[in-house]
Design a protein around this motif. Sequence first.
Motif, short mmCIF file in Angstrom:
data_model
loop_
_atom_site.label_atom_id
_atom_site.label_comp_id
_atom_site.label_asym_id
_atom_site.label_seq_id
_atom_site.Cartn_x
_atom_site.Cartn_y
_atom_site.Cartn_z
N PHE A 300 0.83 -1.20 0.00
CA PHE A 300 0.00 0.00 0.00
C PHE A 300 0.87 1.25 0.00
CE2 PHE A 300 -3.41 2.65 2.26
CZ PHE A 300 -4.07 2.91 1.07
N GLU A 301 1.98 1.20 0.72
CA GLU A 301 2.91 2.34 0.73
C GLU A 301 3.45 2.61 -0.67
OE1 GLU A 301 6.22 3.57 3.85
OE2 GLU A 301 6.98 2.02 2.48
N THR A 302 3.80 1.52 -1.38
CA THR A 302 4.32 1.68 -2.75
C THR A 302 3.25 2.28 -3.66
OG1 THR A 302 5.77 -0.22 -2.43
CG2 THR A 302 5.37 0.48 -4.70
N ALA A 303 1.98 1.81 -3.49
CA ALA A 303 0.90 2.30 -4.33
C ALA A 303 0.64 3.79 -4.09
CB ALA A 303 -0.37 1.50 -4.05
N LEU A 304 0.95 4.30 -2.87
CA LEU A 304 0.74 5.71 -2.54
C LEU A 304 1.99 6.56 -2.77
CD1 LEU A 304 -1.25 5.31 0.83
CD2 LEU A 304 -2.18 5.73 -1.46
N SER A 305 3.08 5.93 -3.18
CA SER A 305 4.37 6.65 -3.26
C SER A 305 4.35 7.80 -4.26
CB SER A 305 5.51 5.69 -3.61
OG SER A 305 5.29 5.11 -4.89
N GLY A 306 3.46 7.76 -5.24
CA GLY A 306 3.38 8.86 -6.21
C GLY A 306 2.90 10.16 -5.61
N LEU A 307 2.38 10.12 -4.37
CA LEU A 307 1.90 11.32 -3.70
C LEU A 307 3.02 12.04 -2.96
CD1 LEU A 307 -1.42 9.82 -2.23
CD2 LEU A 307 -1.17 11.22 -4.30
N ASN A 308 4.18 11.43 -2.82
CA ASN A 308 5.29 12.03 -2.10
C ASN A 308 6.00 13.09 -2.95
OD1 ASN A 308 5.03 10.41 0.25
ND2 ASN A 308 6.14 8.73 -0.76
N GLY A 309 6.63 14.03 -2.26
CA GLY A 309 7.47 15.00 -2.98
C GLY A 309 7.10 16.45 -2.70
N ASN A 310 7.80 17.33 -3.41
CA ASN A 310 7.59 18.77 -3.26
C ASN A 310 6.42 19.23 -4.12
OD1 ASN A 310 9.81 19.32 -1.47
ND2 ASN A 310 11.18 18.99 -3.22
N TYR A 311 5.57 20.02 -3.51
CA TYR A 311 4.42 20.57 -4.19
C TYR A 311 4.58 22.09 -4.28
CZ TYR A 311 1.67 16.24 -3.57
OH TYR A 311 1.20 14.95 -3.61
N THR A 312 4.24 22.64 -5.40
CA THR A 312 4.07 24.09 -5.49
C THR A 312 2.58 24.39 -5.30
OG1 THR A 312 3.79 23.99 -7.88
CG2 THR A 312 6.03 24.36 -7.04
N ALA A 313 2.27 25.62 -5.04
CA ALA A 313 0.88 25.98 -4.82
C ALA A 313 0.02 25.59 -6.00
CB ALA A 313 0.77 27.48 -4.54
N ASN A 314 -1.11 24.92 -5.70
CA ASN A 314 -2.10 24.48 -6.69
C ASN A 314 -1.58 23.36 -7.62
OD1 ASN A 314 -4.02 26.39 -5.80
ND2 ASN A 314 -2.94 27.99 -6.96
N SER A 315 -0.50 22.70 -7.22
CA SER A 315 -0.02 21.55 -8.00
C SER A 315 -0.62 20.26 -7.43
CB SER A 315 1.50 21.48 -7.97
OG SER A 315 1.96 21.25 -6.64
N SER A 316 -0.63 19.21 -8.26
CA SER A 316 -1.26 17.95 -7.86
C SER A 316 -0.35 16.77 -8.18
CB SER A 316 -2.59 17.75 -8.58
OG SER A 316 -3.49 18.79 -8.27
N LYS A 317 -0.50 15.73 -7.41
CA LYS A 317 0.18 14.46 -7.66
C LYS A 317 -0.85 13.33 -7.45
CE LYS A 317 4.76 16.00 -6.14
NZ LYS A 317 5.40 15.96 -7.47
N GLY A 318 -0.61 12.18 -8.13
CA GLY A 318 -1.55 11.07 -8.02
C GLY A 318 -0.88 9.77 -7.60
N SER A 319 -1.68 8.91 -6.96
CA SER A 319 -1.22 7.57 -6.57
C SER A 319 -1.31 6.62 -7.76
CB SER A 319 -2.08 7.06 -5.41
OG SER A 319 -3.40 6.79 -5.88
#
Length: 513
Positions: A300-319
């Motif tokens: 489950f941690e690996t499946a959510l790993s795409g959400l990690n990292g630096n975000y700028t304002a109003n940027s998005s990341k997905g699992s």
Amino acid sequence: MSFLRSLFSGVSGLRNHQIMMDVIGNNISNINTIGFKAARVSFSEAFAQMLRGATQPSAESGGTNPLQVGLGMNVSSIDTIFTQGNLETTGQVTDLAIQGNGFFIVKKGGRNYFTRAGAFRFDANGYLVDSATGAIVQGKMADSSGVVPPGAKLEDIKIPFGQKSPAKATSLIKLTGNLNAGGVPKGNILQSSRVYAVEDGNSDINDLLATGTANTIITGMISGSTTVTIQDGTKVKTYTYVSKDGGVGDGNFRTLKDLVDEINNDFAGSLTASIDSQGRIVLTSIVNQNVSISSNNRNFETALSGLNGNYTANSSKGSDKFSRVARADDLLINLRDAQGNDLGLVAGDVITIDGKVGGKAISTVNFTVSSTSTYKDFADAVKNAFRINNLKGVEIDKNTGALVVNADGGKANEITDLNISATGRDNFNSIFENKPGNWLEVQKAEDVEASTTVTVYDSLGNRHNITLKFVKDATTPNQWIWTAQVGGNEVIVAGGSGKIVFNSDGSIRSFFF
């Protein structure tokens, strides 16, 4: 004199018991004699000498018994025991035996005799005779049609050697037997590979398919033990997986939607979470920040790993994309294969359904996909295309999402060459097309059947074997289909098949050619 009477009584017992021993010895000596019946000896008391008579009771005393002295015993009878003996095969076609009461009649020297011994043979003149005495066996002779005329007299049984009967073609076959009314014909069962659907966020996370980074099925989520920790640089929150979630704000989750709701509740003003149309968790940062997500469940941690990292304002990341086992109410346009790839169906696509039933091709059926077409709609279309009548019909397996086609019972309803395809939809076709490995036959078609072979003769006296086969009709109660088959170059001109319909009590209602 009384002393001599006692000797005479004892001698009578010895003498008569000697007779009994003679009878027993005779029984033993004839143990292998054909038709022999054993005998037995019965004894009776000889007359007794009266020494004093009996007296009747009086007013002053009771009565007295007589005084009698027995004077020995006699043999009262020697009986033949006519109980049925055991019947044995000898391999000799002229050896006969009688079941029950009765005797063979044999004739010798103008006189008739009775015997139970059936060791007979034919003599040089064709007479059936007793092997031991030469007496001729008597019987009633049948006429040329094989029928014994009424009132026929006893006469010598004679079959002259060299006599020939003219050849006669078989005109009637009589058959008796039982058919298994309780047997149930089996239909073959075909099953596709696993089918998934886009996860809408409402399913238990256990057994979800995650594709992208993890590319695995999520397992090992333990209620009260598995956790997910999220931190955004200023706040750290840990959420616990449970078998039943109590609502937003309790720090627990069971589904992706539960987890999204907890994030939105705790990280308001920093992060927003949602589930997109592909079944992914999407995080959108309101400010510039670094987000870290971890879990003690590695998959489950690996499946959510795409959400990690630096975000700028109003940027998005997905699992990873999440998929669940397909259900009947899932839309066709949301279905995926076992690797999480979209099957690619869109509204307006035409699915072609082809195949064979009992070896005969069905009429091609076209099913048009709409934006509201469900997996069940598709399953019903397959059922109707093959005119399946059983209650299961075409099902969707609840554990794998596979399409399961349950053919009606018997080989006459066997479904083969099942081919379902849509033009240009390779992922869909890779599951449902008629290709090796696509359709697993989990049960073969089986008939409830019985057969027997009958020998018949043609007008020249040649023998032919006809096999009669009876197959239970899976769709009509108490009905059997019968066929006649020949093994050589013979041809059945007419009447080679038909059906039998039985009443509920097993009697025949009708017989059709």
